[in-house]
Enzyme design. Sequence first.
Site, PDB file in Angstrom:
ATOM      1  N   ASP A  58      -3.492  -4.535   6.992  1.00  0.00           N
ATOM      2  CA  ASP A  58      -2.954  -3.332   8.120  1.00  0.00           C
ATOM      3  C   ASP A  58      -2.585  -2.326   8.353  1.00  0.00           C
ATOM      4  OD1 ASP A  58      -0.661  -6.128   7.768  1.00  0.00           O
ATOM      5  OD2 ASP A  58      -0.348  -5.503   5.805  1.00  0.00           O
ATOM      6  N   HIS A  83      -4.901  -4.534  -2.575  1.00  0.00           N
ATOM      7  CA  HIS A  83      -5.183  -5.510  -1.718  1.00  0.00           C
ATOM      8  C   HIS A  83      -4.951  -6.563  -3.825  1.00  0.00           C
ATOM      9  CE1 HIS A  83      -5.709  -9.448  -0.532  1.00  0.00           C
ATOM     10  NE2 HIS A  83      -5.387  -9.068   1.059  1.00  0.00           N
TER      11      HIS A  83
HETATM   12  C1  LIG Z   1      -1.937  -9.036   5.162  1.00  0.00           C
HETATM   13  C2  LIG Z   1      -1.459  -7.861   3.385  1.00  0.00           C
HETATM   14  O1  LIG Z   1      -0.278  -8.736   3.471  1.00  0.00           O
HETATM   15  S1  LIG Z   1      -2.040  -6.710   3.173  1.00  0.00           S
HETATM   16  C3  LIG Z   1      -0.837  -6.077   1.654  1.00  0.00           C
HETATM   17  C4  LIG Z   1       0.328  -5.187   3.150  1.00  0.00           C
HETATM   18  N1  LIG Z   1       0.598  -4.352   2.027  1.00  0.00           N
HETATM   19  C5  LIG Z   1       1.127  -3.214   1.650  1.00  0.00           C
HETATM   20  O2  LIG Z   1      -0.352  -2.336   2.617  1.00  0.00           O
HETATM   21  C6  LIG Z   1       1.678  -2.632   1.251  1.00  0.00           C
HETATM   22  C7  LIG Z   1       0.927  -1.549   0.319  1.00  0.00           C
HETATM   23  N2  LIG Z   1       0.140  -1.881  -0.988  1.00  0.00           N
HETATM   24  C8  LIG Z   1       0.901  -2.231  -2.032  1.00  0.00           C
HETATM   25  O3  LIG Z   1       2.168  -2.832  -1.795  1.00  0.00           O
HETATM   26  C9  LIG Z   1       0.221  -3.378  -3.321  1.00  0.00           C
HETATM   27  O4  LIG Z   1      -1.542  -2.952  -2.884  1.00  0.00           O
HETATM   28  C10 LIG Z   1      -0.475  -5.128  -2.975  1.00  0.00           C
HETATM   29  C11 LIG Z   1       0.764  -5.779  -2.601  1.00  0.00           C
HETATM   30  C12 LIG Z   1      -1.044  -4.869  -1.561  1.00  0.00           C
HETATM   31  C13 LIG Z   1      -0.519  -5.863  -3.719  1.00  0.00           C
HETATM   32  O5  LIG Z   1      -0.330  -6.145  -5.173  1.00  0.00           O
HETATM   33  P1  LIG Z   1      -0.206  -5.894  -6.329  1.00  0.00           P
HETATM   34  O6  LIG Z   1      -1.542  -6.887  -6.732  1.00  0.00           O
HETATM   35  O7  LIG Z   1       0.867  -5.719  -7.607  1.00  0.00           O
HETATM   36  O8  LIG Z   1      -0.775  -4.622  -7.049  1.00  0.00           O
HETATM   37  P2  LIG Z   1      -0.035  -3.497  -8.281  1.00  0.00           P
HETATM   38  O9  LIG Z   1       0.943  -2.744  -6.621  1.00  0.00           O
HETATM   39  O10 LIG Z   1       0.094  -3.841  -9.281  1.00  0.00           O
HETATM   40  O11 LIG Z   1      -1.166  -2.494  -7.908  1.00  0.00           O
HETATM   41  C14 LIG Z   1      -1.834  -1.831  -9.239  1.00  0.00           C
HETATM   42  C15 LIG Z   1      -1.316  -0.349  -9.299  1.00  0.00           C
HETATM   43  O12 LIG Z   1      -2.589   0.238  -7.545  1.00  0.00           O
HETATM   44  C16 LIG Z   1      -0.910   0.684  -7.141  1.00  0.00           C
HETATM   45  N3  LIG Z   1      -0.598   0.947  -5.924  1.00  0.00           N
HETATM   46  C17 LIG Z   1      -0.731  -0.481  -5.126  1.00  0.00           C
HETATM   47  N4  LIG Z   1      -1.260   0.157  -4.416  1.00  0.00           N
HETATM   48  C18 LIG Z   1      -1.385   0.935  -3.988  1.00  0.00           C
HETATM   49  C19 LIG Z   1      -0.753   1.444  -3.202  1.00  0.00           C
HETATM   50  N5  LIG Z   1      -0.667   0.953  -1.501  1.00  0.00           N
HETATM   51  N6  LIG Z   1      -0.264   3.039  -2.736  1.00  0.00           N
HETATM   52  C20 LIG Z   1      -0.039   3.668  -4.113  1.00  0.00           C
HETATM   53  N7  LIG Z   1      -0.180   2.771  -4.987  1.00  0.00           N
HETATM   54  C21 LIG Z   1      -0.917   1.518  -5.284  1.00  0.00           C
HETATM   55  C22 LIG Z   1      -0.134   1.003  -8.025  1.00  0.00           C
HETATM   56  O13 LIG Z   1       0.835   1.726  -8.187  1.00  0.00           O
HETATM   57  C23 LIG Z   1      -0.717   0.502  -9.245  1.00  0.00           C
HETATM   58  O14 LIG Z   1      -0.109   1.711 -10.026  1.00  0.00           O
HETATM   59  P3  LIG Z   1      -0.227   1.507 -11.634  1.00  0.00           P
HETATM   60  O15 LIG Z   1      -1.311   0.753 -11.954  1.00  0.00           O
HETATM   61  O16 LIG Z   1      -1.128   2.357 -12.186  1.00  0.00           O
HETATM   62  O17 LIG Z   1       1.121   0.582 -12.287  1.00  0.00           O
HETATM   63  O1  LIG Z   2      -4.434 -11.946   1.299  1.00  0.00           O
HETATM   64  C1  LIG Z   2      -2.686 -11.337   0.608  1.00  0.00           C
HETATM   65  O2  LIG Z   2      -2.878 -11.143  -0.635  1.00  0.00           O
HETATM   66  C2  LIG Z   2      -2.347 -10.997   2.279  1.00  0.00           C
HETATM   67  C3  LIG Z   2      -3.274 -10.877   3.497  1.00  0.00           C
HETATM   68  O3  LIG Z   2      -4.880 -10.063   3.463  1.00  0.00           O
HETATM   69  C4  LIG Z   2      -3.151 -11.764   4.515  1.00  0.00           C
HETATM   70  O4  LIG Z   2      -2.429 -12.639   4.527  1.00  0.00           O
HETATM   71  O5  LIG Z   2      -3.978 -11.356   5.401  1.00  0.00           O
END
Ligand SMILES: CC(=O)SCCNC(=O)CCNC(=O)[C@H](O)C(C)(C)COP(=O)(O)OP(=O)(O)OC[C@H]1O[C@@H](n2cnc3c(N)ncnc32)[C@H](O)[C@@H]1OP(=O)(O)O
Ligand SMILES: O=C([O-])CC(=O)C(=O)O
Length: 372
Positions: A308, A257
Amino acid sequence: MTVTRGLEGVVATTSSISSIIDDTLTYVGYDIDDLAENALFEEVIYLLWHRELPTRQQLEELKQQLAENAAIPKEIIEHFKQYPIDKVHPMAALRTAISMLGLYDEEADVMTKEANYRKAIRLQAKIPTVVTAFARVRKGLEPVEPRKDLGFAANFLYMLTGKEPNETAVEAFNKALVLHADHELNASTFTARVCVATLSDVYSGVTAAIGALKGPLHGGANEAVMKMLKEIGTIDNVESYIYKKLENKEKIMGFGHRVYRKGDPRAKHLKKMSEKLTKLVGEPHWYEMSARIEEIVTSEKSLPPNVDFYSASVYHCLGIDHDLFTPIFAVSRMSGWLAHILEQYDNNRLIRPRAEYTGPAKRAYVPIEQRG
Ligand SMILES: CC(=O)SCCNC(=O)CCNC(=O)[C@H](O)C(C)(C)COP(=O)(O)OP(=O)(O)OC[C@H]1O[C@@H](n2cnc3c(N)ncnc32)[C@H](O)[C@@H]1OP(=O)(O)O
Ligand SMILES: O=C([O-])CC(=O)C(=O)O
């Protein structure tokens, strides 16, 4: 210029709707844990739009307004029937239908506070009808008309299946709606605010938001989680599947997140529901697999599950088609988008950041015959 990739940590507005402080989520000061255990989704809608919990009378009024506005124009149903149905994702259908609703709203471009509030009621009332009508039309079924005597959660499940849902299903669905209603400046809410800050209309704002929610890094992750669980298939495959993904530096959907570091406070409620419902429907493996995935991802990457992750198995147990998971998120988040849109109009300024230019330096125009 300092560039903050993905606007991480950038405070882009003030808002009195929801807050995330030290991994605690509140809606207008009420802790999400409290609301998840006690509140009706309709109370949360009222809270987000008025910044107070409703009195009994205010709640009844809102319920009545939602019930009276739940029907959708027949043209939308006719439109659905013309789609290449097996190719259309329900989020694409929803995005189109919500935009289309604006065509049938005589007040669509009336920008008074009162008219915008009336549009908020209409949109919140109609989105369950749109989602469930599409879900039925694509299966060759007639849409089920909304019932005025059912609450928001029960009515959704009723319109989806044509059967009155049981108390456990209504309770679980209501809780999921409460948990997804608002979340500060998440990507889809920010999108809505950017859109209406040009003084564009409410329908444009929520249509843009639906587009942003659709992506798998945001709302689309719940469907992707179920896809992953199905791919894994059995608890015995969890370890090899997850370790391989991690080794390949692939993301595990439903984890991580942008704001929460210690964990998403909504996830524990959905986890509890997932454990209960998967047992109840005789499919405990979905929960067991999910819990094992959580153990591995948490210990290997220190990444806790987000909202999620466990919502996927919860919705599956409620008998909901997997590609409807994100539209359901939209049904709930509509309340938050609308709260933010109304707040943006109340204190508007165009949202227009800058970009640091990284292209070629100043160049002279080259006539076409001299190129190549
Ligand atoms: C309601 C919502 O929107 S909740 C979010 C729903 N989305 C997901 O579940 C998709 C999976 N999760 C993700 O893609 C990300 O965690 C996000 C998009 C939610 C947040 O992204 P950011 O804040 O940009 O984090 P970012 O992608 O830079 O991750 C930081 C580090 O953790 C890792 N990481 C983050 N999420 C994950 C994951 N789900 N699985 C594996 N590694 C992950 C990244 O690869 C990165 O590693 P690194 O530093 O070695 O390159
Ligand atoms: O806040 C965010 O980045 C994503 C999330 O968890 C939501 O929209 O519920």
